[in-house]
Each structure stands twice: as structure tokens, then as C-alpha cells.
Design an enzyme around this catalytic site. Structure first.
Site, short mmCIF file in Angstrom:
data_model
loop_
_atom_site.label_atom_id
_atom_site.label_comp_id
_atom_site.label_asym_id
_atom_site.label_seq_id
_atom_site.Cartn_x
_atom_site.Cartn_y
_atom_site.Cartn_z
CB THR A 171 -0.85 -0.03 1.29
OG1 THR A 171 -1.70 -1.17 1.23
CG2 THR A 171 -1.66 1.23 1.46
N GLY A 187 -0.49 -2.17 6.12
CA GLY A 187 -0.30 -3.39 6.89
C GLY A 187 -1.46 -4.32 6.70
N GLY A 189 -4.76 -5.11 6.89
CA GLY A 189 -5.89 -4.20 7.03
C GLY A 189 -6.97 -4.61 8.00
#
Lengths: 331, 331
Positions: free
Chosen positions: A196, A248, A250
Site C-alpha cells: 500500500t 499493513g 488491514g
């Protein structure tokens, strides 16, 4: 609250900052990256920082700067967002993004879009050009078309690296289910859920903004949405407290409303950005078994970059234009 | 913090409660409801309360009770959730729901589903039977099928009242756009965005849970998602603080992370549930022009039901089984 050792806290926070970016957190170890790849990641993070910094230097807003920085990272196939998004179980790229303006308290987010070249720009359009905050799926793609944002065909998102990751992941999962999987197992191995990207910034007027964009998890199924597009979980901005972008695993970040919790600790307990962000990542997220990190900034230019993984692609730029980029924990 | 007049606060909170439900907030005035319709709403709220109460009496969990209560309201065409969901601009019913367990901190949510008879049951399945928290669109529908949950055909959700509301809304919007609309206008008139249902409960073991389910806004476009399925905005549960279910103009609730903010105020400032919920609704939500309300409960059986609209369909049941249901402000 339990405070972290001074050494750790110092490594994760700084001041005099105007823009921070991340490109994902995870099991990022020197043995897994070639020096060439390290350089490529650092170069891209620095490019994103400089592009956003140019906006700020020209007097543009924090929202402009975070959108610009995230677009640079979305356009780079190295990161799991935009162009380099990972593949879903059925070989598609479903993208999520969110943006929030700490000055106005307005926000925009999209989940599961497949058409916009830059999902963060669609999220900004949701915020600024519609009465909505959160759009999902084909409807969100339709807005991108109706607003004449840049649209790409699916092959734009095809990269050999991500395709190989999908095949590897599916091989691992089929081996796993052969040994007793329940059919809904998604391997939560470290390397299929990170990458991300995000940015947080403060502009000359003292407004903060946060932005996050992701391709989600490799081999994801059932329309899974993580924390990135969820206001309060993966993305937040409020001038009174801070702007946050998370990366990370989620599901854990969703269950803790991580981004809003950092802001709430600052607002209600008076703790510093540094301590609020460190407590949430190292205490709350770690306690329930979650892994990842955040970048956060307040209106005074204090920045925090805590993570509980081996590494996080990250960088920041100070008021005077000095760029700092790093990957591993000890840098 | 500015406190509310005693009279107002008293009307909105109570103690000794085990289960609270809502059926939406809005411009609900006596002149708009026939006595027969008032009775029907109250009867349905009371049925939901008694069904969830039966679960608790049998020693079942707060999660069981909120799912049961919400299913009763989803099955009743009076409410904008499940069977009585409003129509999107293209004549579909897209449903959102979320559930959270304050004991485990686990959560499940779905957005934009069209197939499950009871979206809240799918949200619970996401929480308990997958490694995910949030699923959207066709993928979430596929999970409902794979898990053999009750699936219905689209006509199940067709009700004459909602179809008429869609036609009326489209007429109003076309008149609006003829006089200068920008094409993205969604009328935010009071009567097209309310009717969400929700429940919060505390069980014998002291665990709290929250659940919310909605059909969204009449004539919604572009895959709009409100606060209902967003953990931290429309739904929250944490034994340390409270369980919350919100209803109202979702965009404002998303921008404020309303449900998590109520919990954060309790956790970090030590304020009571009553004051935390009242401050967020009457101060924060009202300040930015939002309208709606929440129901909330803590593990001690204190409940709060603040709303800043003319009415909110609501009710609670106390430990001894006494049912209280009301609609308007002065009840």
C-alpha cells in the site's frame, strides 16, 4: 501508557517535516532485496516526496501535495497501488483509495475500482465534486468515466511480478487447502498483503491532509476491502490533531479504527503525535496480532513513522527540502 | 465540553437496559404518520426487542441478540433495510450491514450486496467464518451463496412504498437539475436517506455488541456507501467503552468516525456514555450540518439514544423485560 524505549521512538519520529510517504510495510529484509531494487524503491519514494514538495513550494495545499505524491507511487509498478496493483483470485486488479482534508474535515474514498489510472484522483473527485464520501465498485468506476478522469484498460495494471505473485500464492493456498483448508482461507503470509502507498502533509496555511492507495491483497476473494479506503481506519486528517495513512494487515487496522484512534488520543489525552502513533502501532495493533505501520504528521511539522514489521518503505522531506528515505528498521 | 440541558439528556438516556434498537431518524412528525402507521412501527420495534431479549434470557450472547433484533427489522418492509430497502437510481436494492463484538473486538461488514435475505447475517458470517472484516459488491454476494445463507431474488425487495419514493425522488431531482443541477446532485431531502436499522446489546457475561443494516439512500448512484457498514463510523463495539449503532446522513457520520469517537471519549476522557453520545450527536454532528442519531449501550446497562432530528424510531428493553418504544422527540 507504556512508553517505548527512547532509542526506538527517536528512530520513528522527527520534526520540521512537510511531507511523509510510505510504500508499504512487511517482511522487508536486506536478504530479500537486491541493492538495485533498494535503489529503485528509494528513488521512487524520493521522487514522490519531491513532486509533493514542489506543490507545497508553489503554495499549493496539503491535499494537492498528498495527491501528487500518491500519484507518483501509483504510477510506479514497484508499489501495490495503481499500476503495480496485485491481482485478485480471479486475475483482476481491484483498487482502493481514500483522501481526507484536515482543514475542511471532508473526505473521499473508493473501493474495488478497476478503471481509473489513479484511484487517489477519483477519491479526491468524490470528496470535491460529489455530495458523497465513499463509493464502491462499478458505480465508482462510472463516476470516473462521467467526470472524464484518466481511464485505463485492464492490461495497464498487468505486471509480471504481480502475476507471478498470484500464481505462487495460489500454489501455496492449494497446497494449504489440500492439507485441511476450509475453502475460505486466504494465506496471510507477509508478502501478499503489503505494498500500500500513502502520504501525509502539512501546507503553508497549516492544513494537514492524508491519502492512501492500494491494490489490496494478492489472491484476494469475495470483494475483500481493507483499511486503506476506510476513513478512520487507514486514512484520517484533522488539523486539530494529525493526518494519518496506514499500511499493513488491514483487518486489524479496521478492527481498531487505527487512524482515528491516533487522532483521538492526541485530542483527548494531550499526548504527542509521536507517542499516540507509537502506542497504537506497538501496543494496540501488536496486542491483537496485527502487523504494519503508519505515517502521521501534525500541523507543526512533527512526523511519526512507527511500524512493527521488519521494514517499511518510507521517507520524508523537511521544510528546507532535505529528503530522507529508508526501508529497514535500523536506518 | 458544553453539556446539554438536563431535560434533554434525561430524555435520551436510561439504565438497567439490555437491548436497544433503532429504525432510523429523520423528519418524523405526527402529521406525517397515521396512528395506524405509528402503531405498526412501534409494534415492529417491540417485536425486535422481544426477540433479542429472548436470546439473552436463554443465555445467548449479545452478538446473537443484536443479529436477531436486526433480522426482525430487516424482514419488516416498514424499515429501510433488508426487505424494505429503498431503490437505487437504477431501480436496484443495494444493502449494507455491519456487526461488531465488543468482547473479541472482531467485526464483519458488507456493502452493496443484492442477494442475501438478511445482510446482517452475512456480515456476521464475514466476522466469524472468514479471515476478513469488510467485503463489497458481487464478491460479498458470492460469499453468501458459498456459505448457503438465505438468498432471495430481486423482487423480494420490491415494495410499492419504496418504488413510489424512488419515482418521487427522481421527479424532484429532475426538476432540480432543470433549474441548474450539476448532474451529480443527490437530493439530500430528509425523507430519502433515513430508515436504517440497528441494535446494541449487553449480555449476561458483560459483553456488548452492535449491529447496523440499511438500504442506503433512495435514488443513490455511483455505488454510494454510507456509514452503516463502516466500522468506527456507523457501527462499533468494545467492552471497555460501549456498543454503538448510528442512523442518519451517513456522509457526516463517516467524516467524524462517529461511533469510534463516542467510544474514544469514554476511554480517554472518562466521560459517561450518555455525555459522550450526546456531545458527538448534538455538538460534533450538528456543528458540521449533519443530522441523525445513535443508540449506544455500555456493559453496565446504561443506554443513550440521542438524535438531532424531529424523530427517531427507537426502543429499549430492560433487564426485567419491560419494553419502551417511541418515535418523536417528546415521548
Amino acid at each position: 501508557m507504556k512508553l517505548l524505549p527512547e532509542s526506538l521512538r527517536c528512530a520513528e519520529s522527527t520534526s520540521g517535516v512537510v511531507l511523509v510517504v510510505h510504500g508499504g510495510a512487511g517482511t522487508i529484509l536486506p536478504e530479500n532485496l537486491t541493492p538495485q531494487l533498494e535503489d529503485a524503491f528509494k528513488h521512487s519514494l524520493a521522487s514522490a516526496l519531491r513532486a509533493g514538495y514542489d506543490d507545497l513550494q508553489q503554495g499549493k495545499s496539503a491535499i494537492d501535495a498528498v495527491e501528487t505524491a500518491v500519484r507518483v507511487l501509483e504510477d510506479d509498478p514497484l508499489f501495490n497501488a495503481g499500476r503495480g496493483a496485485v491481482f485478485t483470485a480471479d486475475g483482476r486488479n481491484e483498487l482502493d483509495a481514500a483522501i481526507m482534508d484536515g482543514g475542511t474535515g471532508k473526505a473521499g474514498a473508493v473501493a474495488g475500482v478497476v478503471k481509473p489510472k489513479n484511484p487517489i484522483t477519483l477519491a479526491r473527485a468524490v470528496m470535491e465534486r460529489t455530495p458523497f464520501v465513499f463509493l464502491a465498485g462499478a458505480g465508482a468506476d462510472r463516476l470516473a468515466e462521467d467526470l472524464h478522469l484518466a481511464i485505463v484498460d485492464p492490461p495497464y495494471f498487468w505486471t509480471e511480478t504481480r502475476w507471478k505473485q498470484l500464481n505462487d500464492q495460489q500454489k501455496r493456498e492449494s497446497e494449504g487447502s489440500a492439507s485441511g483448508g476450509d475453502g475460505f482461507t486466504m494465506s496471510l503470509s507477509e508478502d501478499n498483503k503489503f505494498g500500500t502507498v500513502g502520504a501525509v502533509a502539512v501546507d503553508n496555511a497549516g492544513n494537514v491532509a492524508g491519502a492512501t492507495s492500494t491494490g489490496g491483497m494478492t489472491n484476494k476473494r469475495y470483494g475483500r476491502v481493507g483499511d486503506s479506503p476506510v476513513i478512520g481506519a487507514g486514512t484520517w486528517a484533522d488539523n486539530e490533531t494529525c493526518a494519518v495513512s496506514a499500511t499493513g494487515h488491514g483487518e486489524y487496522f479496521l478492527r481498531l479504527a487505527v487512524a482515528h484512534d491516533i487522532a483521538a488520543r492526541m485530542r483527548y489525552t494531550g499526548v504527542s503525535l509521536e507517542n499516540a502513533a507509537a502506542e497504537v502501532i506497538h501496543h494496540e495493533v501488536s496486542k491483537i496480532g496485527g502487523s504494519g505501520g503508519v505515517i502521521a504528521i501534525d500541523r507543526h511539522g512533527n512526523a511519526a513513522l512507527p511500524f512493527n514489521t521488519a521494514g517499511m518503505y518510507r521517507g520524508y522531506i523537511t521544510r528546507d527540502g532535505t529528503v530522507h528515505v529508508s526501508i529497514y528498521r535500523e536506518e
